[in-house]
Structures are given as C-alpha cells and as structure tokens.
Write an enzyme that holds these catalytic residues in place. Structure first.
Site, PDB file in Angstrom:
ATOM      1  N   HIS A 120     -34.609 -14.895  21.520  1.00  0.00           N
ATOM      2  CA  HIS A 120     -34.335 -13.454  21.486  1.00  0.00           C
ATOM      3  C   HIS A 120     -35.299 -12.741  22.436  1.00  0.00           C
ATOM      4  CE1 HIS A 120     -32.775  -9.745  20.259  1.00  0.00           C
ATOM      5  NE2 HIS A 120     -33.085  -9.713  18.971  1.00  0.00           N
ATOM      6  N   ASN A 164     -36.195  -0.108  19.861  1.00  0.00           N
ATOM      7  CA  ASN A 164     -37.628  -0.346  19.658  1.00  0.00           C
ATOM      8  C   ASN A 164     -38.475   0.137  20.834  1.00  0.00           C
ATOM      9  OD1 ASN A 164     -37.663  -1.459  17.017  1.00  0.00           O
ATOM     10  ND2 ASN A 164     -36.871  -3.391  17.830  1.00  0.00           N
ATOM     11  N   ASN A 180     -33.962  -6.292  22.775  1.00  0.00           N
ATOM     12  CA  ASN A 180     -34.153  -5.337  21.670  1.00  0.00           C
ATOM     13  C   ASN A 180     -35.606  -5.029  21.341  1.00  0.00           C
ATOM     14  OD1 ASN A 180     -31.411  -5.548  21.651  1.00  0.00           O
ATOM     15  ND2 ASN A 180     -31.231  -6.422  19.602  1.00  0.00           N
ATOM     16  N   TYR A 239     -38.339  -6.965  21.074  1.00  0.00           N
ATOM     17  CA  TYR A 239     -39.177  -7.904  20.338  1.00  0.00           C
ATOM     18  C   TYR A 239     -40.118  -8.640  21.308  1.00  0.00           C
ATOM     19  CZ  TYR A 239     -36.113  -6.496  16.624  1.00  0.00           C
ATOM     20  OH  TYR A 239     -35.437  -5.725  15.720  1.00  0.00           O
ATOM     21  N   THR A 296     -29.525  -8.991  11.580  1.00  0.00           N
ATOM     22  CA  THR A 296     -30.498  -8.993  10.493  1.00  0.00           C
ATOM     23  C   THR A 296     -29.825  -8.528   9.205  1.00  0.00           C
ATOM     24  OG1 THR A 296     -32.361  -8.623  11.969  1.00  0.00           O
ATOM     25  CG2 THR A 296     -32.637  -7.926   9.685  1.00  0.00           C
TER      26      THR A 296
END
Length: 361
Positions: A176, A236, A179, A181, A26
């Site tokens: 993805h 996260n 992480n 998400y 990112t």
C-alpha cells in the site's frame, strides 16, 4: 455489457476467473488485531471476485494506527488469516493481503504496548483526527522521525509480513503506497523533509519504497507482489506536488525492474476528491509492463469498456462489495445492487458486515 469483464486472466502465479477485483477496504473487525472467524465468513461470502485484496494489514506493531485493524507480523495473526484464505479458496476464490503500515496516520492509544507513531519526518497532521475506542476522535500527535535503524527494521518487517502471508495461504500481497500511509509518506515531499539518502530529490524519496519492494520480491517473488498508488490523491493530508507525475512514473519503472505483477491506481473522485488526471493514468499505463488495476467509482458497464479499450486488465470495486457479497452474479445478470449502510462500515460486530443478503440462484 462487455464479456471481457467476466473473462479469466493469468496474474503471475494466480489464475483469476474474472476481471472483477474486490478493493481493499478497512472494516475494523479484527479482535486485538487478530483476524477471526467472522472475517473468514466476510471474505468467503465475496469469493466470486476474480481477486480479493484484503483490508490494510500492518506488518508491524507500529503500523496499527486505527482501532481493530489486523496485523500480520506474528504467528497468532497468521493463523487467523489462514481461516480467511481457506474460506476464500474453498469457494474457488483468490486473495492477496494488502500490507499497510499507517506511519504517522495513527494514535498511540491504538497501538500495542511498545508501539510508536513513526514517520519519515516530524510533520504534524493538523486537519485529521483519529478514532480511539472509548475516547472518540482524538488529535494525532507529532510523529517520531525514523532513524536509519528504524527504516532498516521496517523494510525487514514488510518482507517478514509477506512471508507470513504466503505461509497463511495468500496468493500474493499488495504493497500500500497510496492514501497517505507510510510508503507514500516517504514519496511525498509534504511529509518527507529528510536531508539524508531517504529524502530530498526524487530518487531519495523513492529509496524506502524501492527497498521495501526489493526485500518483499526477494522473499516471495515479484509474480506474487502488486502495489497500490494514488497520484494526486488528497487522503490523509497528501495532495499534488511539483514532480508527482515523475515520481509515480519512476516508481512504475522500479516496479518493472523488480518484476511486480500489478500496479493498482486509485482515483477517489467518486468520494469527493479531485479527479486524477487522465494524463498520469496514461503515463502509468504506458510505463508499467505488468497488469494494471483501475479503481474509482466504476460500474459494470464502464469497467467493461475500459478493459475493452486497454486502460487496464482488471477493475476494482469497493463499496458495492460491502453490500453485495454476490456482486459478480449481480453484474452478470444485470440485477439491482443493494446500497451499503455507511454507519456500520467501521463498527465492531456482524451487523453491516456479514448480514447483507444474496439473491436467490
């Protein structure tokens, strides 16, 4: 250093000139969530990589959880991404779009009008703050649990995003599922408290990810689709859970069944996370029949060794690519690497983005 690091590789429909992958990172430079000329320069500068995987890109207005991240769900965004793919291809590079729906890792002020903070379940993120332009760090609100209709819509959004990516010139896409998400939010029992067909036991928690994989493969073909996972990752507010190994091994089997071209395994030990046990990496290596991408705190020597011994066919590098656009040439010549400036990782503008120098040829 192993010559295998610089050997070509066939990745589905895509011929790679070396085994060095630019990891998805990112960088928060999109303008109103639309890719731009500056991003085309950035990716074009790094086209020496065998494969570039873009920063996480939302398939939906609901997935734009961070400020200034790109989307790929409308014509304007696809046109912006076409600038990027043309810049990379003009220099002989190959590039996949990483499709990332942030789910509960979001703030309403980062979403466009009508966007919603969605998740499998209404589980609070109590330890994580979200940056909002002009407001600094903000608490993340409780997400809205997704209805069956929301889930059906999200699956379609992933497939539409993949099609737009191919139309924009990408060589493929990466899903993805790492992480913390949205895809991993369904996999993880800490964030998925559902009691319907999308929650509870292992197969139910895998169902949304399976549906996304199957929809994307049906749209663009498995030989243009990879997936990223992070077993034992803690980013996260995730972390290990009781059947974490079984969940990811079963996911690898689903990837085989759907014909996915690669499995990308994340290890953030080098960034302070707990190490990913070698046991699960070995299980995934044995289970998945396609190309395996290893990532996490590699240098060129270790990457070459792991390719030689068969731990994976490709190795992804993240932060070294930020400050070394010519990373492949530096590896090949055993030249010194520049260190990145962390304070400009996520700031708008060209500084710390497209102004890192390359070595003279």
């Amino acid at each position: 250093m192993s010559s295998q690091l610089f050997a070509p590789l066939t990745l589905g429909k895509t011929e790679l000139k070396n085994r060095i992958v630019m990891a998805p990172m990112t960088r928060n430079r999109a303008t109103n969530n639309v890719p731009n000329e500056m991003m085309a320069v950035y990716y074009g500068q790094r086209a020496e990589a065998g494969l570039i995987i873009t920063e996480g890109t939302s398939p939906s207005p609901n997935g734009l959880g961070y400020p200034r991240i790109p989307g790929c769900f409308n014509a304007e965004q696809a046109a912006g991404w076409k600038l990027v793919t043309e810049a990379v291809h003009a220099k002989g590079g190959k590039i996949f779009l990483q499709i990332m729906h942030t789910g509960r890792v979001s703030h309403p002020d980062n979403l466009p009008a009508g966007g919603r903070v969605l998740a499998p379940s209404a589980v609070e993120m109590s330890q994580t703050l979200m940056y909002v332009d002009g407001k600094d760090q903000q608490s993340i609100p409780l997400p809205t649990p997704m209805t069956i209709g929301d889930i059906t819509d999200a699956v379609a959004e992933y497939a539409n995003c993949a099609q737009l990516a191919i139309d924009a010139g990408f060589d493929g896409v990466e899903l993805h599922a790492a992480n913390g998400y949205l895809l991993e939010q369904f996999l993880h029992p800490g964030s998925n408290k559902r009691d319907d067909q999308f929650g509870g036991n292992l197969e139910n928690r895998l169902r949304f990810v399976r549906n996304v994989i199957e929809a994307v493969v049906a749209r663009i073909g498995g030989d243009r689709v990879g997936i990223r996972v992070s077993p034992y990752g803690v980013f996260n507010e995730t972390g290990a859970f009781d059947d974490v190994d079984a969940t990811h091994v079963r996911l690898a089997e689903i990837c085989n069944e759907s014909g996915l071209v690669y499995l990308h395994v994340v290890d953030h030990e080098g960034m302070g996370a707990p190490p990913v046990p070698e046991e699960i990496k070995t299980k995934l290596r044995k289970t998945f029949k396609g190309i395996l991408i290893q990532s996490g705190n590699y240098d060129a020597v270790k990457a070459g060794v792991d390719i030689e011994v068969g731990k994976g066919e490709l190795v992804a590098f993240g932060r070294p690519f930020i400050s070394n656009p010519d990373l492949v040439s530096r590896f090949r010549g055993a030249r010194q690497l520049q260190l990145p400036e962390q304070e400009t990782f996520y700031t708008p503008g060209p500084v710390g983005y497209i102004d890192y120098p390359v070595l003279p040829v």
